[in-house]
Design an enzyme around this catalytic site. Structure first.
Site, PDB file in Angstrom:
ATOM      1  N   LYS A 120       0.831  -1.215   0.000  1.00  0.00           N
ATOM      2  CA  LYS A 120       0.000   0.000   0.000  1.00  0.00           C
ATOM      3  C   LYS A 120       0.860   1.258   0.000  1.00  0.00           C
ATOM      4  CE  LYS A 120      -2.188   1.508   3.655  1.00  0.00           C
ATOM      5  NZ  LYS A 120      -3.143   1.637   4.788  1.00  0.00           N
ATOM      6  N   ASP A 138      -6.834   1.214   0.941  1.00  0.00           N
ATOM      7  CA  ASP A 138      -6.895   1.282   2.394  1.00  0.00           C
ATOM      8  C   ASP A 138      -8.298   0.867   2.837  1.00  0.00           C
ATOM      9  OD1 ASP A 138      -8.493   3.397   1.647  1.00  0.00           O
ATOM     10  OD2 ASP A 138      -7.543   4.852   2.978  1.00  0.00           O
TER      11      ASP A 138
END
Length: 229
Positions: A120, A138
């Site tokens: 991420k 997320d």
């Protein structure tokens, strides 16, 4: 969602926020890398409060490395998990100095090899700092993808791959920011603001009407809907 729904979905988000960007404060790729690393399980607001004090003092790998773990902790101790984050940042700075000439890599493999940098974080840096069409999923984007029907998946990787596949190329670069901001301020977890959502009429969430979504939204209403800040 159908292709037509997805096209409309992103056209609306683009019209609402023509110039989306991260809410983390940064002025170069290195500052962004550090800020995103610190943001794990922490709010952007809390990270900004810390980095607003840190970066004027140290915003290069050499300068932060010179602080050492204990010195860095003094700047980031208000952020969750600051002990492990301080250790990872110092290790990252060392690697950047020794292996990359103090330059933040612009590829996934080298970024993910840095301590505390997962997929991420790498995606955020690649997209925001280097303009690559990556998708950092997320909790907000994961929820939004599944709730709206835009990208249904059992885990963040499935949602990421689905989003990259279905989002039209013209929207890919900015789509990460549009989705995270929409998820953060409108399509929130417990009480989504469907009544002011600019894409409620192309959303496939069956419960949206219970939260005020209009069954027959006009284009005028869509274009003049309030923008959450």
């Amino acid at each position: 969602m159908t292709k037509k729904q997805i096209q409309t979905f992103f056209e609306r988000l683009r019209d609402q926020r023509p110039n989306p960007t991260t809410e983390l404060n940064f002025s170069n790729p290195f500052e962004l890398l550090i800020a995103v690393t610190l943001s794990a399980q922490a709010t952007d607001v809390s990270v900004n409060k810390a980095t607003d004090k840190l970066f004027p003092v140290a915003n290069t790998p050499e300068a932060i490395y010179a602080l050492g773990v204990e010195g860095l902790k003094e700047y980031i101790k208000t952020i969750g998990l600051y002990n492990s984050k301080a250790e990872n940042v110092i290790k990252t700075c060392k690697i950047l100095i020794e292996k990359h000439g103090s330059i933040v890599p612009d590829n996934r493999a080298d970024l993910e090899a840095l301590p505390g940098v997962g997929r991420k974080t790498a995606n955020v840096v690649l997209n925001t700092a280097f303009g690559q069409p990556t998708m950092a999923v997320d909790t907000h984007i994961f929820r939004l993808g599944n709730r709206t029907g835009l990208a249904v998946g059992k885990n963040v990787l499935e949602v990421e791959h689905r989003l990259i596949k279905v989002i039209p190329k013209e929207f890919l670069i900015d789509s990460h920011h549009w989705l995270i901001l929409h998820g953060r301020y409108c399509c929130i977890a417990r009480k989504p603001k469907c009544a002011e959502c600019v894409v409620s009429d192309v959303c496939n969430w069956p419960d949206r009407f219970e939260f005020g979504a209009h069954r027959h939204t006009t284009l005028h209403e869509i274009h003049h809907a309030p923008i959450s800040k």
